[in-house]
Scaffold this active site. Structure first.
Site, PDB file in Angstrom:
ATOM      1  N   LEU A  13      52.738  79.538  26.531  1.00 50.48           N
ATOM      2  CA  LEU A  13      53.680  78.993  25.534  1.00 50.48           C
ATOM      3  C   LEU A  13      54.512  78.048  26.181  1.00 50.48           C
ATOM      4  CD1 LEU A  13      54.490  82.217  23.441  1.00 50.48           C
ATOM      5  CD2 LEU A  13      53.105  80.240  22.765  1.00 50.48           C
ATOM      6  N   ASP A  58      63.685  79.395  38.902  1.00 53.55           N
ATOM      7  CA  ASP A  58      63.386  80.482  38.422  1.00 53.55           C
ATOM      8  C   ASP A  58      64.700  81.061  37.843  1.00 53.55           C
ATOM      9  OD1 ASP A  58      63.572  83.605  38.087  1.00 53.55           O
ATOM     10  OD2 ASP A  58      61.694  83.653  39.493  1.00 53.55           O
ATOM     11  N   TYR A 164      60.247  95.564  28.628  1.00 50.45           N
ATOM     12  CA  TYR A 164      60.162  94.276  28.066  1.00 50.45           C
ATOM     13  C   TYR A 164      60.834  94.379  26.868  1.00 50.45           C
ATOM     14  CZ  TYR A 164      58.079  90.439  25.829  1.00 50.45           C
ATOM     15  OH  TYR A 164      57.885  89.149  25.192  1.00 50.45           O
ATOM     16  N   LYS A 168      64.513  92.772  25.459  1.00 51.61           N
ATOM     17  CA  LYS A 168      64.334  91.430  24.643  1.00 51.61           C
ATOM     18  C   LYS A 168      65.253  91.856  23.388  1.00 51.61           C
ATOM     19  CE  LYS A 168      61.330  88.424  26.163  1.00 51.61           C
ATOM     20  NZ  LYS A 168      61.843  86.950  26.220  1.00 51.61           N
ATOM     21  N   VAL A 197      49.964  85.836  20.162  1.00 49.25           N
ATOM     22  CA  VAL A 197      49.434  84.950  20.339  1.00 49.25           C
ATOM     23  C   VAL A 197      48.360  85.179  21.463  1.00 49.25           C
ATOM     24  CG1 VAL A 197      49.849  82.689  21.526  1.00 49.25           C
ATOM     25  CG2 VAL A 197      51.717  83.471  20.105  1.00 49.25           C
TER      26      VAL A 197
END
Length: 265
Positions: A13, A58, A164, A168, A197
């Site tokens: 993305l 990073d 994750y 988030k 996606v």
């Protein structure tokens, strides 16, 4: 000339954000990547379009991010219109919270995700704030996930993606707090989910491909009209439409690529 910083631009993305934004010659696009040696395709775009600048940073490396911000400052005359953060850590995606062998292993997984997906995001935003203050647009978009929505998590009944998704969800709140703090200055923040996606088509291991297909099949049980994953091109096109039209009155919200807070797919 609108200016954009895309953090996490090497592939998927992030790469597609750079691809679409740089297709408009009046945009100036700064692509932040972790390692310049791993992104030959991005260099092809830079060669073909002279409005792309590739910078190595990073988001967990505050020194590198500051150096990238200094490079943007020099190139734009101390301004920036849009900051789009795609960079994120996503490991142990298929491991439920009770499957970690020890508390220490679980702690490390959570902390590593938190360092990148929360602290890395917050620190990157703070580093670019002076440049964003210098521009007329003042927009920050951070990619999230529909899995961070509590209702979606309970409906889909997926016990994996522990570090994750938890990080988030925390990131969404951090973005909301930043939005509240900076709303008086006219800043516009949005946490945005890209939808489901298929950005790794042909690049997944057989095991990951099986999990991906099972996830799509499980979604169809809850959403019979679900037509399957969208492409990175479709997702970014939709997200950019939301980002560009988002206003200060809506700042801080967590929405999907459709621009609402429930239609995640």
């Amino acid at each position: 000339m609108p200016s954009y910083v895309v953090a996490g631009a090497a592939r998927g993305l992030g790469f597609e954000f750079v691809n679409q934004l740089s297709s408009q010659s009046d945009n100036k696009v700064f692509a932040l990547i972790r390692n310049k040696a791993t992104t030959s395709t991005l260099y092809d775009i830079q060669e073909a379009r002279k409005n792309v600048v590739i910078l190595e940073a990073d988001i967990t490396d505050s020194v590198a991010v500051k150096e990238a911000a200094n490079a943007v400052e020099s190139a734009t005359g101390r301004t920036l219109d849009y900051l789009i953060i795609v960079a994120a850590l996503a490991t142990n995606m298929n491991k439920p919270i009770l499957a970690f062998d020890s508390n220490e292993e679980l702690d490390e997984d959570l902390l590593e995700h938190f360092r990148t997906n929360v602290l890395g995001v917050v620190h990157t935003i703070k580093t670019f704030l002076p440049l964003l203050r210098g521009g007329p647009t003042k927009k920050v978009a951070v990619l999230s996930t529909g899995n961070a929505d509590l209702d979606a998590t309970l409906t889909m009944a997926n016990p994996g993606r522990v570090g994750y998704v938890i990080s988030k969800a925390a990131m969404n709140m951090a973005v909301a707090k930043l939005a509240l703090a900076l709303k008086p200055e006219g800043f516009v923040f949005v946490s945005i989910s890209p939808g489901m996606v298929d950005s790794k088509a042909g690049r997944r291991s057989p095991q990951d491909e099986a999990v991906f297909q099972k996830t799509a099949e499980r979604i169809k049980l809850f959403l019979p009209d679900f037509k399957g994953p969208i492409t990175a091109m479709q997702s970014v096109d939709m997200m950019l439409e939301v980002i560009h039209r988002w206003t200060v009155e809506e700042t801080g919200q967590f929405v999907s690529h459709y621009g609402n807070n429930k239609q995640w797919l």
